[in-house]
Design a protein around this motif. Structure first.
Motif, PDB file in Angstrom:
ATOM      1  N   GLU A  90      41.893  48.225  49.424  1.00 30.07           N
ATOM      2  CA  GLU A  90      42.603  48.955  50.203  1.00 30.07           C
ATOM      3  C   GLU A  90      43.967  48.782  50.253  1.00 30.07           C
ATOM      4  N   THR A  91      44.380  47.562  50.113  1.00 30.98           N
ATOM      5  CA  THR A  91      45.930  47.313  49.945  1.00 30.98           C
ATOM      6  C   THR A  91      46.451  47.917  48.498  1.00 30.98           C
ATOM      7  N   MET A  92      45.859  47.930  47.801  1.00 26.16           N
ATOM      8  CA  MET A  92      46.230  48.359  46.338  1.00 26.16           C
ATOM      9  C   MET A  92      46.292  49.960  46.592  1.00 26.16           C
ATOM     10  N   TYR A  93      45.364  50.523  47.128  1.00 24.52           N
ATOM     11  CA  TYR A  93      45.252  52.156  47.400  1.00 24.52           C
ATOM     12  C   TYR A  93      46.371  52.220  48.192  1.00 24.52           C
ATOM     13  N   CYS A  94      46.742  51.709  49.162  1.00 26.99           N
ATOM     14  CA  CYS A  94      47.916  51.931  50.125  1.00 26.99           C
ATOM     15  C   CYS A  94      49.164  51.991  49.288  1.00 26.99           C
ATOM     16  N   ALA A  95      49.312  50.739  48.802  1.00 26.57           N
ATOM     17  CA  ALA A  95      50.741  50.566  47.885  1.00 26.57           C
ATOM     18  C   ALA A  95      50.742  51.890  47.064  1.00 26.57           C
ATOM     19  N   PHE A  96      49.890  52.207  46.101  1.00 24.10           N
ATOM     20  CA  PHE A  96      49.714  53.313  45.041  1.00 24.10           C
ATOM     21  C   PHE A  96      50.195  54.733  45.990  1.00 24.10           C
ATOM     22  N   GLY A  97      49.315  54.758  46.792  1.00 26.82           N
ATOM     23  CA  GLY A  97      49.394  56.256  47.755  1.00 26.82           C
ATOM     24  C   GLY A  97      50.899  56.390  48.301  1.00 26.82           C
ATOM     25  N   THR A  98      51.492  55.309  48.893  1.00 24.20           N
ATOM     26  CA  THR A  98      52.829  55.344  49.501  1.00 24.20           C
ATOM     27  C   THR A  98      53.999  55.320  48.686  1.00 24.20           C
ATOM     28  N   GLY A  99      53.889  55.136  47.235  1.00 24.11           N
ATOM     29  CA  GLY A  99      54.984  55.073  46.354  1.00 24.11           C
ATOM     30  C   GLY A  99      55.694  53.742  46.165  1.00 24.11           C
ATOM     31  N   TRP A 100      54.862  52.719  46.558  1.00 22.06           N
ATOM     32  CA  TRP A 100      55.450  51.221  46.344  1.00 22.06           C
ATOM     33  C   TRP A 100      55.327  50.826  44.931  1.00 22.06           C
ATOM     34  N   ASP A 101      56.343  50.139  44.372  1.00 18.96           N
ATOM     35  CA  ASP A 101      56.136  49.564  42.815  1.00 18.96           C
ATOM     36  C   ASP A 101      55.282  48.368  43.417  1.00 18.96           C
ATOM     37  N   LEU A 102      54.208  48.389  42.347  1.00 23.67           N
ATOM     38  CA  LEU A 102      52.989  47.487  42.417  1.00 23.67           C
ATOM     39  C   LEU A 102      53.028  46.593  41.159  1.00 23.67           C
ATOM     40  N   VAL A 103      52.786  45.177  41.434  1.00 22.18           N
ATOM     41  CA  VAL A 103      52.313  44.320  40.319  1.00 22.18           C
ATOM     42  C   VAL A 103      51.312  43.506  40.654  1.00 22.18           C
ATOM     43  N   MET A 104      50.212  43.441  39.817  1.00 19.22           N
ATOM     44  CA  MET A 104      49.072  42.783  40.147  1.00 19.22           C
ATOM     45  C   MET A 104      48.955  41.500  39.008  1.00 19.22           C
ATOM     46  N   ASP A 105      48.826  40.251  39.456  1.00 17.72           N
ATOM     47  CA  ASP A 105      48.499  39.181  38.756  1.00 17.72           C
ATOM     48  C   ASP A 105      47.109  38.494  39.125  1.00 17.72           C
ATOM     49  N   VAL A 106      45.960  38.563  38.135  1.00 18.25           N
ATOM     50  CA  VAL A 106      44.712  37.934  38.564  1.00 18.25           C
ATOM     51  C   VAL A 106      44.488  36.668  37.521  1.00 18.25           C
ATOM     52  N   ALA A 107      44.200  35.706  38.098  1.00 18.80           N
ATOM     53  CA  ALA A 107      43.928  34.698  37.169  1.00 18.80           C
ATOM     54  C   ALA A 107      42.620  33.919  37.548  1.00 18.80           C
ATOM     55  N   SER A 108      41.799  33.595  36.563  1.00 24.70           N
ATOM     56  CA  SER A 108      40.453  32.586  36.727  1.00 24.70           C
ATOM     57  C   SER A 108      40.534  31.471  35.815  1.00 24.70           C
ATOM     58  N   HIS A 109      40.493  30.066  36.626  1.00 22.94           N
ATOM     59  CA  HIS A 109      40.203  29.031  35.645  1.00 22.94           C
ATOM     60  C   HIS A 109      39.058  28.123  36.251  1.00 22.94           C
ATOM     61  N   GLY A 110      38.079  27.623  35.628  1.00 23.02           N
ATOM     62  CA  GLY A 110      36.801  26.889  36.133  1.00 23.02           C
ATOM     63  C   GLY A 110      36.394  27.706  36.974  1.00 23.02           C
ATOM     64  N   GLY A 111      36.082  27.011  38.214  1.00 24.86           N
ATOM     65  CA  GLY A 111      35.477  27.533  39.347  1.00 24.86           C
ATOM     66  C   GLY A 111      36.359  28.261  40.412  1.00 24.86           C
ATOM     67  N   SER A 112      37.481  28.361  40.062  1.00 21.03           N
ATOM     68  CA  SER A 112      38.570  29.150  40.943  1.00 21.03           C
ATOM     69  C   SER A 112      39.151  30.257  40.697  1.00 21.03           C
ATOM     70  N   ALA A 113      39.711  30.867  41.432  1.00 21.26           N
ATOM     71  CA  ALA A 113      40.374  32.245  40.909  1.00 21.26           C
ATOM     72  C   ALA A 113      41.354  32.788  41.992  1.00 21.26           C
ATOM     73  N   ARG A 114      42.105  33.810  41.498  1.00 20.84           N
ATOM     74  CA  ARG A 114      43.354  33.822  42.615  1.00 20.84           C
ATOM     75  C   ARG A 114      43.593  35.635  42.269  1.00 20.84           C
ATOM     76  N   ILE A 115      44.152  36.104  43.203  1.00 21.62           N
ATOM     77  CA  ILE A 115      44.640  37.644  42.820  1.00 21.62           C
ATOM     78  C   ILE A 115      46.195  37.603  43.763  1.00 21.62           C
ATOM     79  N   GLU A 116      47.070  37.902  43.007  1.00 20.03           N
ATOM     80  CA  GLU A 116      48.530  38.012  43.549  1.00 20.03           C
ATOM     81  C   GLU A 116      48.883  39.565  43.394  1.00 20.03           C
ATOM     82  N   MET A 117      49.279  39.985  44.554  1.00 15.11           N
ATOM     83  CA  MET A 117      49.693  41.454  44.369  1.00 15.11           C
ATOM     84  C   MET A 117      51.259  41.338  45.228  1.00 15.11           C
TER      85      MET A 117
END
Length: 380
Positions: A46-73
């Motif tokens: 929903e946050t990604m769609y909101c950014a795309f739909g309103t014209g904000w420049d968006l960069v996504m960073d997804v990382a997974s290591h072992g049992g942990s994972a993170r998403i940074e927008m």
């Protein structure tokens, strides 16, 4: 098969050791694996769609290591927005608008927002924590000029498949008032109490995040739903949130006269893949219903008329000009010598797709004729 921790445990382990999601897309409406994946990522999507739909420049960073994972927008302010407009939006929302960063961590078998790392980014790279609802609101209001097509898609998406709430509202202007008498405040509070009970809200709660958390946890209904803020003068504010205690914290920073709060949890929104759309549709209906019932709400969106004077309008149009227009709108419009603003070629090019889409309508010529007759009429 090496199965990452964020992958649904409901997914079967095939003999090949590979889960092919492409095959599952053929039965997307009834697939527990895809349903669980979509539910886990709902806040992110929903946050990604909101950014795309309103014209904000968006960069996504997804990382997974072992049992942990993170998403940074990360989102940057649209380049075609003027500083004056950003300042105006910031004053309306009482916020210093800057680039944003949102951060999710996968914990306890679900994606959780890292509130300390979600907010506006300072010049030194640190994050000033702000609620996710507020960040989305800023993106929606401070939308890029080129977001016209996606904004239309967003509106259709928010109303698709749902009954449109009533929108015929009373429009008697609300003038600023002196502090009301105790009898008036009591009558307003009683009206709020009756309307709240009729619309499924619970008993009033102390307006602190701790008290709201305790109330919701005791009921075991989660923290998603709707709320009514009641103010000391008998006015109110109606809203929705995926984090009711967090939203109250934001309001307490803006309003110093909150008397109490009532909440109405919505477990259906919690389970839905489109929970935010669900909440906003019902919030709109609630705000309209409150106005029909005569409640004095401090909301801005969905209001037929807003409470109080607009300091921003007075800065743009002098009180004398406003009074002359209210006294005789046709005369004021006829005597208006303001020239039509010129738009740069780049901006006109952005709207060309909208115009081409409009011309595909079977009634395009009729609409053009009606709009033209209106614009040529005296006083327009």
């Amino acid at each position: 098969m090496c199965r990452p921790g964020w992958f649904p445990s409901s997914a079967p382990s095939p003999p090949t050791g590979v889960v092919d999601l492409h095959d599952r897309l053929a039965d997307i409406d009834d697939d527990p694996v895809l349903d669980e994946l979509a539910g886990r990522y709902e806040s992110v999507f929903e946050t990604m769609y909101c950014a795309f739909g309103t014209g904000w420049d968006l960069v996504m960073d997804v990382a997974s290591h072992g049992g942990s994972a993170r998403i940074e927008m990360s989102t940057r302010i649209p380049s075609d927005l003027s500083g004056g407009f950003l300042q105006y939006v910031g004053e309306v929302l009482d916020i210093d608008i800057r680039d944003m960063r949102m951060h999710w961590m996968f914990r306890d078998n679900r994606w959780q927002l890292d509130t300390a790392q979600t907010g506006f980014v300072s010049s030194d790279g640190t994050v000033d924590a702000v609620g996710l609802d507020t960040l989305r609101e800023v993106m929606e209001i401070a939308a890029a000029n080129c977001a016209g097509v996606l904004a239309d898609i967003s509106k259709q998406w928010h109303s698709g498949g749902a009954a449109t709430p009533p929108s015929a509202l009373p429009a008697v202007p609300l003038a600023p008032e002196p502090p009301p008498d105790p009898e008036v405040i009591a009558a307003r509070a009683h009206r709020i109490e009756v309307w709240a009970a009729e619309n499924g809200f619970g008993a009033p709660v102390e307006p602190t995040p701790v008290a709201v958390i305790r109330h919701l946890d005791q009921a075991g209904v989660g923290r998603v739903g709707y709320y009514i803020l009641e103010f000391t003068d008998g006015q109110c504010y109606i809203g929705e949130s995926i984090d009711l205690p967090g939203r109250l914290k934001q309001h307490r920073g803006r309003y110093q006269d909150i008397h109490r709060i009532r909440v109405r949890p919505d477990t259906e929104a919690t389970r839905s893949q489109q929970g935010k759309r669900h909440l906003r549709l019902r919030e709109r209906s609630l705000i309209h219903g409150a106005q029909h019932a005569g409640l004095l709400a401090r909301n801005i969106n969905e209001m037929a008329t807003m409470i109080g004077a607009s300091k921003h309008l007075d800065q743009l149009i002098s009180p004398e000009e406003q009074r002359s227009w209210l006294d005789a709108p046709d005369v004021a419009n006829t005597n208006d010598t303001t020239t039509r603003p010129s738009f740069p070629a780049e901006r006109l090019a952005r709207t060309a797709a909208n115009y081409r889409h409009f011309r595909t309508r079977s009634d395009a010529d009729q609409i053009t004729r009606i709009v033209g007759d209106y614009l040529r009429a005296p006083g327009k």
